[in-house]
Write an enzyme that holds these catalytic residues in place. Structure first.
Site, PDB file in Angstrom:
ATOM      1  N   GLY A  45       0.835  -1.198   0.000  1.00 47.12           N
ATOM      2  CA  GLY A  45       0.000   0.000   0.000  1.00 47.12           C
ATOM      3  C   GLY A  45       0.865   1.242   0.000  1.00 47.12           C
ATOM      4  O   GLY A  45       2.023   1.200   0.448  1.00 47.12           O
ATOM      5  N   GLN A  50       2.947  10.118   1.084  1.00 52.11           N
ATOM      6  CA  GLN A  50       4.252   9.447   1.156  1.00 52.11           C
ATOM      7  C   GLN A  50       5.144   9.789  -0.028  1.00 52.11           C
ATOM      8  O   GLN A  50       6.351   9.559   0.024  1.00 52.11           O
ATOM      9  CB  GLN A  50       4.079   7.930   1.238  1.00 52.11           C
ATOM     10  CG  GLN A  50       3.439   7.474   2.547  1.00 52.11           C
ATOM     11  CD  GLN A  50       3.334   5.961   2.588  1.00 52.11           C
ATOM     12  OE1 GLN A  50       2.367   5.399   2.098  1.00 52.11           O
ATOM     13  NE2 GLN A  50       4.320   5.302   3.160  1.00 52.11           N
ATOM     14  N   CYS A  94       5.764   0.081   7.173  1.00 57.08           N
ATOM     15  CA  CYS A  94       5.395   1.241   6.351  1.00 57.08           C
ATOM     16  C   CYS A  94       6.590   1.612   5.486  1.00 57.08           C
ATOM     17  O   CYS A  94       7.720   1.612   5.973  1.00 57.08           O
ATOM     18  CB  CYS A  94       5.031   2.411   7.268  1.00 57.08           C
ATOM     19  SG  CYS A  94       4.507   3.884   6.375  1.00 57.08           S
ATOM     20  N   LEU A  95       6.344   1.898   4.218  1.00 59.42           N
ATOM     21  CA  LEU A  95       7.451   2.256   3.324  1.00 59.42           C
ATOM     22  C   LEU A  95       8.131   3.551   3.761  1.00 59.42           C
ATOM     23  O   LEU A  95       9.265   3.806   3.378  1.00 59.42           O
ATOM     24  CB  LEU A  95       6.946   2.366   1.874  1.00 59.42           C
ATOM     25  CG  LEU A  95       6.475   1.036   1.259  1.00 59.42           C
ATOM     26  CD1 LEU A  95       5.906   1.263  -0.137  1.00 59.42           C
ATOM     27  CD2 LEU A  95       7.603   0.013   1.214  1.00 59.42           C
ATOM     28  N   HIS A 136      -4.647   1.441   7.365  1.00 60.47           N
ATOM     29  CA  HIS A 136      -3.307   2.030   7.505  1.00 60.47           C
ATOM     30  C   HIS A 136      -3.120   3.157   6.475  1.00 60.47           C
ATOM     31  O   HIS A 136      -2.632   4.237   6.812  1.00 60.47           O
ATOM     32  CB  HIS A 136      -2.262   0.911   7.318  1.00 60.47           C
ATOM     33  CG  HIS A 136      -0.831   1.344   7.258  1.00 60.47           C
ATOM     34  ND1 HIS A 136       0.129   0.873   8.122  1.00 60.47           N
ATOM     35  CD2 HIS A 136      -0.174   2.191   6.412  1.00 60.47           C
ATOM     36  CE1 HIS A 136       1.305   1.422   7.814  1.00 60.47           C
ATOM     37  NE2 HIS A 136       1.143   2.223   6.770  1.00 60.47           N
ATOM     38  N   GLU A 137      -3.547   2.899   5.229  1.00 57.88           N
ATOM     39  CA  GLU A 137      -3.360   3.907   4.167  1.00 57.88           C
ATOM     40  C   GLU A 137      -4.268   5.119   4.376  1.00 57.88           C
ATOM     41  O   GLU A 137      -3.837   6.259   4.168  1.00 57.88           O
ATOM     42  CB  GLU A 137      -3.585   3.295   2.781  1.00 57.88           C
ATOM     43  CG  GLU A 137      -2.656   2.140   2.403  1.00 57.88           C
ATOM     44  CD  GLU A 137      -1.188   2.407   2.670  1.00 57.88           C
ATOM     45  OE1 GLU A 137      -0.755   3.568   2.554  1.00 57.88           O
ATOM     46  OE2 GLU A 137      -0.472   1.447   3.018  1.00 57.88           O
ATOM     47  N   HIS A 140      -2.846   7.515   6.771  1.00 59.54           N
ATOM     48  CA  HIS A 140      -1.834   8.416   6.188  1.00 59.54           C
ATOM     49  C   HIS A 140      -2.478   9.714   5.701  1.00 59.54           C
ATOM     50  O   HIS A 140      -1.866  10.782   5.781  1.00 59.54           O
ATOM     51  CB  HIS A 140      -1.159   7.747   4.979  1.00 59.54           C
ATOM     52  CG  HIS A 140       0.032   6.903   5.320  1.00 59.54           C
ATOM     53  ND1 HIS A 140       1.179   7.405   5.896  1.00 59.54           N
ATOM     54  CD2 HIS A 140       0.263   5.583   5.147  1.00 59.54           C
ATOM     55  CE1 HIS A 140       2.061   6.425   6.053  1.00 59.54           C
ATOM     56  NE2 HIS A 140       1.529   5.303   5.614  1.00 59.54           N
TER      57      HIS A 140
HETATM   58 NI    NI Z   1       2.431   3.412   5.599  1.00 60.47          NI
END
Ligand code: NI
Length: 172
Positions: A45, A50, A94-95, A136-137, A140
Site C-alpha cells: 500500500g 508518502q 510502512c514504506l 493504515h493507508e 496516512h
Molecule cells: Ni504506511
C-alpha cells in the site's frame, strides 16, 4: 515513473490531506506512478502524502500468494463507512518507516467507499490483510502513522532510528 518515498519524520507525513474534486490526467498519472513505486519497493500500500502530494489518494494490492494475479486498487477520497466490533492484530510496517515492524490492533472488517480511477463511486467490504492495509493507508491521509498506535517510548525509539537513517542517506 517511480517517485521517491518520504521517510519519517517529515512534516508532510503529519498533514491532513485535501479531498480530490476532479480526477485530472495528472492525478491519474500520479496513481499509476504510486502503483509502480509501491510494487517496486516492494509494498502492499502507498498513500499520496508518502510521495509528497497532499491529496486523498491511496493505492494498494494485498495479493501475496506466489503466482497469483495482481489486484491493483486505486482509491480517491476513500472513507470508512462501517467497521466491525471484532478486531484483528497484524504486524505492520510502512514504506516511510523502513524495516520497522510492530503489532497494531484494528477493526477486522471495514466497509470503504471511494472514487475509482475512472471517476466511478465504489463501495466494498474488506477483511484480513486488506482491511488492515486500507485502514493504515487512510490513516496516512489524516497525518497518522502506524507508530502513533504504539507506546511513546517505542515510537520515540523508532523515530530516532529513522532520523539516523536519514542522516546516513543524506551523507551517502
Ligand atoms: Ni504506511
Amino acid at each position: 515513473m517511480k517517485r521517491p518515498i518520504l521517510i519519517h519524520p517529515d512534516p508532510r507525513l503529519k498533514k491532513v490531506c485535501s479531498p480530490v474534486d476532479d480526477i485530472t490526467g495528472e492525478l491519474s498519472k500520479l496513481a499509476d506512478d504510486m502503483l509502480e513505486t509501491m510494487y517496486d519497493a516492494p509494498g502492499i500500500g502507498l498513500a499520496a502524502p508518502q510521495v509528497g502530494v497532499l491529496y486523498r489518494l491511496i493505492v494498494l494490492d494485498c495479493v501475496k500468494e506466489e503466482g497469483a494475479a495482481p489486484c491493483p486498487m486505486v482509491m480517491f477520497n476513500p472513507e470508512i463507512v462501517a467497521s466491525s466490533e471484532e478486531t484483528s492484530v497484524y504486524e505492520e510496517g510502512c514504506l516511510s518507516i523502513p524495516e520497522q515492524y510492530a503489532e497494531v490492533t484494528r477493526p477486522a472488517e471495514v466497509e470503504v467507499a471511494w472514487i475509482d480511477q475512472q471517476g466511478h463511486p465504489r463501495k466494498q467490504t474488506f477483511d484480513k490483510l486488506w482491511a488492515t492495509c486500507v485502514q493504515h493507508e487512510i490513516d496516512h491521509l489524516n497525518g497518522k502513522l502506524f507508530i502513533d498506535y504504539l507506546k511513546p517510548l517505542k515510537r520515540q525509539m523508532i523515530t530516532r532510528k529513522m532520523q539516523k537513517l536519514k542522516r546516513e542517506r543524506a551523507r551517502a
